[in-house]
Design a protein around this motif. Structure first.
Motif, PDB file in Angstrom:
ATOM      1  N   GLU A 269     -11.832  -5.510  13.842  1.00 15.82           N
ATOM      2  CA  GLU A 269     -11.827  -6.113  12.509  1.00 15.82           C
ATOM      3  C   GLU A 269     -12.724  -5.339  11.549  1.00 15.82           C
ATOM      4  O   GLU A 269     -12.390  -5.180  10.373  1.00 15.82           O
ATOM      5  CB  GLU A 269     -12.270  -7.575  12.603  1.00 15.82           C
ATOM      6  CG  GLU A 269     -11.241  -8.485  13.254  1.00 15.82           C
ATOM      7  CD  GLU A 269     -11.761  -9.895  13.466  1.00 15.82           C
ATOM      8  OE1 GLU A 269     -10.976 -10.839  13.285  1.00 15.82           O
ATOM      9  OE2 GLU A 269     -12.948 -10.052  13.830  1.00 15.82           O
TER      10      GLU A 269
ATOM     11  N   ALA B 142      -2.109   5.122   2.506  1.00 13.88           N
ATOM     12  CA  ALA B 142      -2.115   4.757   3.912  1.00 13.88           C
ATOM     13  C   ALA B 142      -2.356   5.958   4.814  1.00 13.88           C
ATOM     14  O   ALA B 142      -2.938   5.836   5.882  1.00 13.88           O
ATOM     15  CB  ALA B 142      -0.781   4.104   4.267  1.00 13.88           C
TER      16      ALA B 142
ATOM     17  N   GLU C  22      -9.371  -1.441  -1.497  1.00  8.16           N
ATOM     18  CA  GLU C  22      -9.462  -2.899  -1.537  1.00  8.16           C
ATOM     19  C   GLU C  22     -10.925  -3.347  -1.494  1.00  8.16           C
ATOM     20  O   GLU C  22     -11.802  -2.602  -1.061  1.00  8.16           O
ATOM     21  CB  GLU C  22      -8.725  -3.516  -0.340  1.00  8.16           C
ATOM     22  CG  GLU C  22      -7.239  -3.249  -0.292  1.00  8.16           C
ATOM     23  CD  GLU C  22      -6.584  -3.915   0.906  1.00  8.16           C
ATOM     24  OE1 GLU C  22      -6.909  -5.091   1.180  1.00  8.16           O
ATOM     25  OE2 GLU C  22      -5.763  -3.260   1.571  1.00  8.16           O
TER      26      GLU C  22
ATOM     27  N   MET D 262       0.845  -1.184   0.000  1.00 10.26           N
ATOM     28  CA  MET D 262       0.000   0.000   0.000  1.00 10.26           C
ATOM     29  C   MET D 262       0.884   1.239   0.000  1.00 10.26           C
ATOM     30  O   MET D 262       1.837   1.330   0.760  1.00 10.26           O
ATOM     31  CB  MET D 262      -0.886   0.007   1.252  1.00 10.26           C
ATOM     32  CG  MET D 262      -1.878   1.164   1.280  1.00 10.26           C
ATOM     33  SD  MET D 262      -2.859   1.104   2.800  1.00 10.26           S
ATOM     34  CE  MET D 262      -3.601  -0.506   2.640  1.00 10.26           C
TER      35      MET D 262
ATOM     36  N   ALA E  76      -9.042   2.319   1.300  1.00  7.32           N
ATOM     37  CA  ALA E  76      -7.764   2.280   0.584  1.00  7.32           C
ATOM     38  C   ALA E  76      -7.893   1.656  -0.798  1.00  7.32           C
ATOM     39  O   ALA E  76      -6.906   1.494  -1.504  1.00  7.32           O
ATOM     40  CB  ALA E  76      -6.741   1.502   1.409  1.00  7.32           C
TER      41      ALA E  76
ATOM     42  N   ARG F 265     -11.110   0.630   6.816  1.00  5.82           N
ATOM     43  CA  ARG F 265      -9.855   1.235   6.358  1.00  5.82           C
ATOM     44  C   ARG F 265      -9.427   0.642   5.014  1.00  5.82           C
ATOM     45  O   ARG F 265      -9.015   1.369   4.106  1.00  5.82           O
ATOM     46  CB  ARG F 265      -8.752   1.031   7.398  1.00  5.82           C
ATOM     47  CG  ARG F 265      -7.451   1.770   7.073  1.00  5.82           C
ATOM     48  CD  ARG F 265      -6.304   1.268   7.910  1.00  5.82           C
ATOM     49  NE  ARG F 265      -5.990  -0.135   7.605  1.00  5.82           N
ATOM     50  CZ  ARG F 265      -5.320  -0.535   6.538  1.00  5.82           C
ATOM     51  NH1 ARG F 265      -4.895   0.348   5.635  1.00  5.82           N
ATOM     52  NH2 ARG F 265      -5.073  -1.830   6.327  1.00  5.82           N
ATOM     53  N   ARG F 266      -9.534  -0.674   4.897  1.00  2.00           N
ATOM     54  CA  ARG F 266      -9.131  -1.333   3.655  1.00  2.00           C
ATOM     55  C   ARG F 266     -10.027  -0.936   2.486  1.00  2.00           C
ATOM     56  O   ARG F 266      -9.551  -0.724   1.365  1.00  2.00           O
ATOM     57  CB  ARG F 266      -9.136  -2.849   3.849  1.00  2.00           C
ATOM     58  CG  ARG F 266      -8.018  -3.350   4.755  1.00  2.00           C
ATOM     59  CD  ARG F 266      -8.168  -4.838   5.036  1.00  2.00           C
ATOM     60  NE  ARG F 266      -8.118  -5.609   3.798  1.00  2.00           N
ATOM     61  CZ  ARG F 266      -8.453  -6.899   3.724  1.00  2.00           C
ATOM     62  NH1 ARG F 266      -8.879  -7.544   4.809  1.00  2.00           N
ATOM     63  NH2 ARG F 266      -8.370  -7.543   2.570  1.00  2.00           N
TER      64      ARG F 266
ATOM     65  N   GLU G 230     -10.916  -2.200  10.636  1.00  3.43           N
ATOM     66  CA  GLU G 230      -9.868  -2.512   9.665  1.00  3.43           C
ATOM     67  C   GLU G 230     -10.461  -2.735   8.276  1.00  3.43           C
ATOM     68  O   GLU G 230      -9.873  -2.328   7.263  1.00  3.43           O
ATOM     69  CB  GLU G 230      -9.090  -3.753  10.110  1.00  3.43           C
ATOM     70  CG  GLU G 230      -8.042  -4.257   9.123  1.00  3.43           C
ATOM     71  CD  GLU G 230      -6.917  -3.265   8.834  1.00  3.43           C
ATOM     72  OE1 GLU G 230      -6.160  -3.513   7.880  1.00  3.43           O
ATOM     73  OE2 GLU G 230      -6.804  -2.251   9.551  1.00  3.43           O
ATOM     74  N   ALA G 231     -11.648  -3.364   8.212  1.00 10.60           N
ATOM     75  CA  ALA G 231     -12.310  -3.553   6.920  1.00 10.60           C
ATOM     76  C   ALA G 231     -12.679  -2.205   6.306  1.00 10.60           C
ATOM     77  O   ALA G 231     -12.538  -2.007   5.093  1.00 10.60           O
ATOM     78  CB  ALA G 231     -13.557  -4.418   7.101  1.00 10.60           C
TER      79      ALA G 231
ATOM     80  N   VAL H  69     -13.331  -6.229   0.317  1.00 10.49           N
ATOM     81  CA  VAL H  69     -13.267  -7.054   1.528  1.00 10.49           C
ATOM     82  C   VAL H  69     -14.560  -7.849   1.660  1.00 10.49           C
ATOM     83  O   VAL H  69     -15.621  -7.283   1.915  1.00 10.49           O
ATOM     84  CB  VAL H  69     -13.065  -6.194   2.798  1.00 10.49           C
ATOM     85  CG1 VAL H  69     -12.987  -7.081   4.031  1.00 10.49           C
ATOM     86  CG2 VAL H  69     -11.828  -5.328   2.677  1.00 10.49           C
TER      87      VAL H  69
END
Length: 215
Positions: A117, A6, A129, A1, A127, A123-124, A120-121, A131
């Motif tokens: 979790e 980030a 991604e 990343m 970014a 955030r991803r 974090e999902a 998920v």
């Protein structure tokens, strides 16, 4: 990343009809140094308005918000601000990656996950991604199936039709997606409605969500 991705600060729209969810997610998200703003919405109308007004990077949308379908809300959010990436979440029931993507979502996770979790999902997703929680193991379709409740005896094709109905596709669109004739789709849908005890498409989605059939 990359460092730029980030370090990007995100605006997050949280769409849920439970105050405790908004309180909890706001409490957790505002502690993240990559979150710029956390915006709440409790209905599809509010979600659409706030997506247009605040232009969130990510929308966390419950799969069922009151009497509204989260997949419909996902579409409305994306229509209001096309660059918003949607993460669907549910405490009861699941949706396939195919159906979620058909609604414009970039991910789906269950509320069985820890708060860390889910954060974090988010955030991803922000970014760039995708998920998606792994689907559960298929239900036993062999011996003993006749003893299960009717809604647990949906065929594989009926499950596919149900998932696409939940994603808001018309029979013609489902036929194109599954490479079936519209009449065949209608037959599968009618059988699925009967097994769920549903009166129509909206009722089928409501019942499927509450029974945990969407997987």
């Amino acid at each position: 990343m990359s460092t730029s991705i980030a370090s990007r600060r995100l605006s997050v729209l949280v769409v849920d009809d439970h105050d405790i969810v908004h309180w909890g997610m706001r409490l957790v998200l505002v502690q993240q140094d990559w979150v710029e703003r956390c915006v709440p919405a409790t209905t599809g109308d509010e979600a659409e308005d706030r997506a247009r007004r605040y232009r969130p990077n990510v929308a966390l949308v419950d799969l069922f918000v009151g009497d509204e379908s989260g997949t419909d809300i996902a579409r409305r959010v994306r229509a209001a601000h096309p660059s918003t990436r949607v993460l669907l979440v549910s405490g009861a029931g699941r949706i396939s990656a195919t159906a979620a993507r058909a609604a414009g979502a970039a991910g789906f996770v269950t509320k069985d996950r820890s708060a860390a979790e889910i954060v974090e999902a988010i955030r991803r997703i922000g970014a760039g991604e995708d998920v998606f929680d792994a689907p559960p193991s298929p239900a036993d379709g062999g011996a003993g199936a006749a003893g299960r409740p009717a809604h647990q005896r949906l065929t594989g094709r009926e499950h596919e039709v149900l998932q696409l109905v939940a994603a808001g596709l018309t029979n013609a669109e489902i036929a194109a997606e599954l490479r079936l004739s519209p009449n065949t789709v209608k037959e599968h849908a009618s059988s699925m409605f009967r097994k769920l005890g549903a009166r129509n498409r909206a009722d089928a989605v409501v019942r499927a969500q509450r029974l945990g059939v969407l997987n």
